[in-house]
Design an enzyme around this catalytic site. Structure first.
Site, PDB file in Angstrom:
ATOM      1  N   ASP A   8       0.838  -1.322  -0.025  1.00 47.85           N
ATOM      2  CA  ASP A   8      -0.117   0.148  -0.049  1.00 47.85           C
ATOM      3  C   ASP A   8       0.939   1.087  -0.047  1.00 47.85           C
ATOM      4  OD1 ASP A   8      -2.366   1.560   0.229  1.00 47.85           O
ATOM      5  OD2 ASP A   8      -1.985   1.722   2.419  1.00 47.85           O
ATOM      6  N   SER A   9       0.231   2.321  -0.226  1.00 46.00           N
ATOM      7  CA  SER A   9       1.102   3.563   0.073  1.00 46.00           C
ATOM      8  C   SER A   9       1.436   3.700   1.264  1.00 46.00           C
ATOM      9  CB  SER A   9       0.200   4.631  -0.519  1.00 46.00           C
ATOM     10  OG  SER A   9      -0.854   5.063   0.274  1.00 46.00           O
ATOM     11  N   TYR A  40      -1.081   8.105  -3.047  1.00 47.80           N
ATOM     12  CA  TYR A  40      -1.170   7.394  -4.234  1.00 47.80           C
ATOM     13  C   TYR A  40      -2.552   8.055  -5.081  1.00 47.80           C
ATOM     14  CZ  TYR A  40       1.922   3.329  -3.781  1.00 47.80           C
ATOM     15  OH  TYR A  40       3.169   2.704  -3.519  1.00 47.80           O
ATOM     16  N   CYS A  71      -4.663  -1.450  -1.736  1.00 46.52           N
ATOM     17  CA  CYS A  71      -4.742  -0.203  -1.689  1.00 46.52           C
ATOM     18  C   CYS A  71      -5.826   0.003  -2.855  1.00 46.52           C
ATOM     19  CB  CYS A  71      -3.558   0.325  -2.278  1.00 46.52           C
ATOM     20  SG  CYS A  71      -3.516   2.081  -2.982  1.00 46.52           S
ATOM     21  N   CYS A 181     -11.052   2.839   0.505  1.00 49.55           N
ATOM     22  CA  CYS A 181      -9.654   3.375   0.584  1.00 49.55           C
ATOM     23  C   CYS A 181      -9.168   2.722   2.027  1.00 49.55           C
ATOM     24  CB  CYS A 181      -9.321   4.848   0.547  1.00 49.55           C
ATOM     25  SG  CYS A 181      -7.898   5.377   0.918  1.00 49.55           S
ATOM     26  N   THR A 182      -8.123   2.023   1.772  1.00 47.96           N
ATOM     27  CA  THR A 182      -7.717   1.114   3.068  1.00 47.96           C
ATOM     28  C   THR A 182      -7.304   2.061   4.508  1.00 47.96           C
ATOM     29  OG1 THR A 182      -5.605   1.008   1.998  1.00 47.96           O
ATOM     30  CG2 THR A 182      -7.255  -0.819   1.930  1.00 47.96           C
TER      31      THR A 182
HETATM   32  N1  DGL Z   1      -4.428   3.162   0.217  1.00 46.71           N
HETATM   33  C1  DGL Z   1      -5.021   3.797  -0.902  1.00 46.71           C
HETATM   34  C2  DGL Z   1      -6.254   3.191  -1.166  1.00 46.71           C
HETATM   35  O1  DGL Z   1      -6.937   2.283  -0.626  1.00 46.71           O
HETATM   36  C3  DGL Z   1      -4.631   5.134  -1.169  1.00 46.71           C
HETATM   37  C4  DGL Z   1      -4.163   6.128  -0.335  1.00 46.71           C
HETATM   38  C5  DGL Z   1      -3.266   7.082  -0.759  1.00 46.71           C
HETATM   39  O2  DGL Z   1      -3.713   8.275  -1.438  1.00 46.71           O
HETATM   40  O3  DGL Z   1      -2.200   7.087  -0.893  1.00 46.71           O
HETATM   41  O4  DGL Z   1      -6.702   3.898  -2.060  1.00 46.71           O
END
Ligand code: DGL
Length: 215
Positions: A8-9, A40, A71, A181-182
């Site tokens: 993930d980010s 991200y 993510c 979004c996680t």
């Molecule tokens: N964790 C990511 C998701 O589920 C995104 C978070 C980010 O913007 O970095 O979309």
């Protein structure tokens, strides 16, 4: 040898990792949070594709044999050709969107609101998938939320950031709000309080467990 690489980010995917750990207590896990490149959410698909490859290469170098893109923003980039680049026969990349859509459709036939990053909303990935299932869905981006959670913003700040989603849920009479979004489930209590303040009853759904089931 079997090792699950989760990426993930940032910390968002840890929520998924925790669920995987609960279901597979003895599995070998390796986690990558790409803090250098977070967030991200504002990125384009080609960038997300490159970041996915980088994360997978890194995890592979640490022994990962299976991959979980924990993510939602990466889902648009996690397509079949990507797995082909890592051609070991059993390589499979599990992503967030497909397990989320099936879990949500099993849970409700009522109105759904997805909260997600800009990348996820722009990709149209949830809207398409739910519409195909005949589900009634709205989607809203909360562009600042993932980063604010990563930086441990205070409740008041988070409340202001999520306000448009709370308003939208009420406007469209959503029955279920899905964390697309996680990072977002880490702000669950802020969502809860905001809806309570408005006197609006809604179920908050975190898809991490459904993704862990898939894994
Ligand atoms: N964790 C990511 C998701 O589920 C995104 C978070 C980010 O913007 O970095 O979309």
């Amino acid at each position: 040898v079997f090792m699950i690489g989760i990426f993930d980010s940032g910390i968002g995917g840890l929520g998924v990792a925790i669920q995987i750990r609960k279901k597979a207590p003895r599995a070998d896990l390796v986690y990558f949070g790409d803090l250098a490149n977070m967030p991200y959410g504002p990125r384009k698909t080609e960038e997300l594709f490159k970041l996915t490859l980088n994360a997978m290469r890194f995890l592979k170098s640490r022994g990962a044999t299976q991959f979980v893109a924990a993510c939602n923003s990466l889902s648009v980039a996690v397509i079949a050709p990507l797995a082909d680049l890592f051609e070991t026969p059993k390589t499979r990349v599990i992503e967030m969107v497909a397990p989320t859509v099936s879990a949500v459709c099993e849970r409700t036939s009522g109105k759904i609101l997805i909260v997600a990053t800009l990348a996820t909303v722009r990709s149209g990935i949830y809207k398409r998938a739910f519409t195909q299932q005949g589900a009634s869905v709205d989607v809203i981006a909360l562009p600042e939320l993932a980063e604010a959670i990563e930086h441990q913003a205070c409740e008041k700040e988070l409340e202001a950031i999520i306000a448009p989603a709370v308003q939208k849920a009420i406007n469209v009479r959503a029955e279920l709000l899905v964390f697309g979004c996680t990072q977002f489930p880490f702000a669950r209590s802020v969502f809860l309080h905001s809806f309570e303040k408005r006197g609006y009853e809604i179920e908050l759904f975190d898809p991490s467990e459904a993704v862990a089931d898939e894994v």
